[in-house]
Design an enzyme around this catalytic site. Structure first.
Site, PDB file in Angstrom:
ATOM      1  N   PHE A 143       0.833  -1.342  -0.043  1.00  0.00           N
ATOM      2  CA  PHE A 143       0.115  -0.150   0.003  1.00  0.00           C
ATOM      3  C   PHE A 143       0.874   1.184   0.181  1.00  0.00           C
ATOM      4  CE2 PHE A 143      -1.484   3.766   2.004  1.00  0.00           C
ATOM      5  CZ  PHE A 143      -2.929   3.852   1.546  1.00  0.00           C
ATOM      6  N   GLU A 144       0.643   2.045  -0.737  1.00  0.00           N
ATOM      7  CA  GLU A 144       1.338   3.361  -0.801  1.00  0.00           C
ATOM      8  C   GLU A 144       0.432   4.511  -1.524  1.00  0.00           C
ATOM      9  OE1 GLU A 144       4.582   2.713  -3.296  1.00  0.00           O
ATOM     10  OE2 GLU A 144       5.931   2.680  -1.461  1.00  0.00           O
ATOM     11  N   ILE A 145       0.315   5.693  -0.806  1.00  0.00           N
ATOM     12  CA  ILE A 145      -0.295   6.552  -1.712  1.00  0.00           C
ATOM     13  C   ILE A 145       0.906   7.709  -1.689  1.00  0.00           C
ATOM     14  CG2 ILE A 145      -2.047   8.661  -1.816  1.00  0.00           C
ATOM     15  CD1 ILE A 145      -4.023   6.749  -0.492  1.00  0.00           C
TER      16      ILE A 145
END
Ligand SMILES: Nc1nc2c(ncn2[C@@H]2O[C@H](COP(=O)(O)OP(=O)(O)OP(=O)(O)O)[C@@H](O)[C@H]2O)c(=O)[nH]1
Ligand SMILES: [Mg+2]
Length: 394
Positions: A280-282
């Site tokens: 997960f990455e934003i």
């Protein structure tokens, strides 16, 4: 008389025959005895009392985006193989249901092979925004010329014997190197400023009722995470040496108010192996495309640890973010409740979970357990842990 009777008989037979023909041509029954099935011409009628093959469920398009206001220049991005189609389908459905049906952001899919028709058909049917499918150039998914491939093969053999997860895999190494240094430079990604990375078989457990990309932009954030933990030491024995050499070579890239205390307990001498989990990455693509990040990646790539060890993109991104971004450009998304095997982030606090329609079990929350690095992040940023966190420490 006999002639006219015969004539009338012919007329009656002809009428009966025509009647029979008419009955057959308009009948809705099929040949299966006892089970009348509607044919396609009459299937739109809902007044029939006969059994139907499906109940009415006719709308073929997703509802329009409901969130008002501007959109950011942002996209979801997924690296996947054609064989990942059903696992990524599950992830897309969750992201759409919990967030993107309100915003309709685009989705970029990247692959080292051509995507097949089934992958494209299934994924584009599930996504509310535009979908784009890109093939990765060969030079971004192969051994660079300075790598000694025999030495790399020997390392894989040793790691296989030691049973290190993915230790003997060539493709996993290409994947980690690609996610570390290239995905944000793919031609399809050059159109965007913001990305949200999504992997196969993840879950989102709570409604996200605001635009996370806009939050990042409005609050000058560049990188974010939901789960953090310690990396397997065997996969990165010399990563910290390379990172330290980079810091020495490029002091100009090191942020003043950085998060070194997340990575090191002795002021940067040794690495404690904490990292943000990068499935997960934003984040901000322009930061990854900056000279600072590219200098860092090139240094690591030259040192060869993607192949001579098994450096993961998670510690690579994490070290970069922690040393090159000021603390206040990082963000912990407590409100994005998330699962990627085997860890769950389930927000602490019952009222929050009720208000956001969460379906995770708080007992599964990893945040405050011994192998999580979240406490370090909270301490470093003087953040107060949520009420009730002690109960989730078992
Ligand atoms: N195109 C392509 N994608 C890959 C390849 N290997 C992995 N990926 C993708 O890269 C991402 C990370 O790979 P994963 O296998 O999930 O790695 P991981 O998360 O460390 O391990 P898991 O616990 O198995 O999920 C996923 O989005 C995969 O679909 C590959 O050889 N080709
Ligand atoms: Mg994965």
């Amino acid at each position: 008389m006999a002639g006219s009777q015969r004539y009338i008989r012919y007329i009656v037979i002809a009428i009966a025959f025509l009647g029979l023909l008419f009955y057959i041509s308009t009948s809705s029954t099929t040949t299966v005895p006892g089970i009348p099935v509607k044919d396609s011409a009459s299937s739109s009628s809902s007044s029939s009392s006969t059994l139907q093959p499906t109940t009415p469920n006719d709308s073929k398009s997703l509802p329009p985006a409901t969130a008002p206001g501007e959109r950011m220049n942002a996209t979801f991005v997924t690296l996947a193989r054609n064989s990942d189609v059903w696992e990524i389908a599950r992830s897309i459905r969750q992201v759409e249901d919990r967030f993107n049906k309100k915003y309709n952001y685009d989705w970029v899919f990247l692959n080292d092979a051509e995507f097949d028709d089934q992958f494209k058909k299934v994924t584009s049917a599930l996504t509310s925004g535009n979908t784009k499918y890109g093939k990765i150039p060969k030079e971004h998914w192969s051994f660079p010329e300075w790598i000694d491939v025999d030495k790399a093969a020997k390392v894989r053999e040793d790691m296989r014997e030691k049973k290190i997860i993915y230790g003997d895999s060539v493709s996993y190494r290409h994947m980690c190197r690609y996610e570390s240094g290239f995905f944000f430079r793919h031609p399809l990604m050059l159109d965007y400023e913001w990305y949200w990375r999504v992997e196969p078989s993840i879950e989102l457990f709570c409604d996200i009722n605001y635009d996370t990309f806009k939050f990042m932009a409005d609050n000058k954030k560049k990188y974010s995470f939901v789960l953090s933990l310690y990396e397997y030491v065997e996969t990165i024995p010399t990563l910290w040496d390379s990172a330290k050499a980079f810091m020495k070579e490029h002091p100009e890239h090191i942020a003043k108010d950085n998060s070194m205390a997340f990575l090191s307990d002795d002021g940067g001498n040794t690495y404690n192996h904490c990292h943000f989990w990068s499935n997960f990455e934003i984040g901000n693509l322009n930061w990854l495309r900056s000279k600072a990040y590219i200098d860092y990646f090139n240094k690591l790539d030259r040192d060869g640890g993607f192949f001579y060890e098994r450096w993961g993109d998670a510690p690579v991104h994490s070290i970069a973010a922690a040393i090159m971004l000021p603390k206040d450009e990082m963000h912990f998304f407590n409100d994005i409740a998330y699962y990627h095997v085997p860890f769950t982030h389930c927000p602490t606090g019952e009222q929050y979970r009720m208000d956001h329609k969460c379906h995770c079990n708080p007992k599964d929350n990893f945040d405050w357990q011994g192998y999580s690095c979240l406490t370090r992040y909270f301490d470093l940023n003087d953040m107060k842990k949520p009420e009730g966190y002690e109960k989730e420490q078992s």
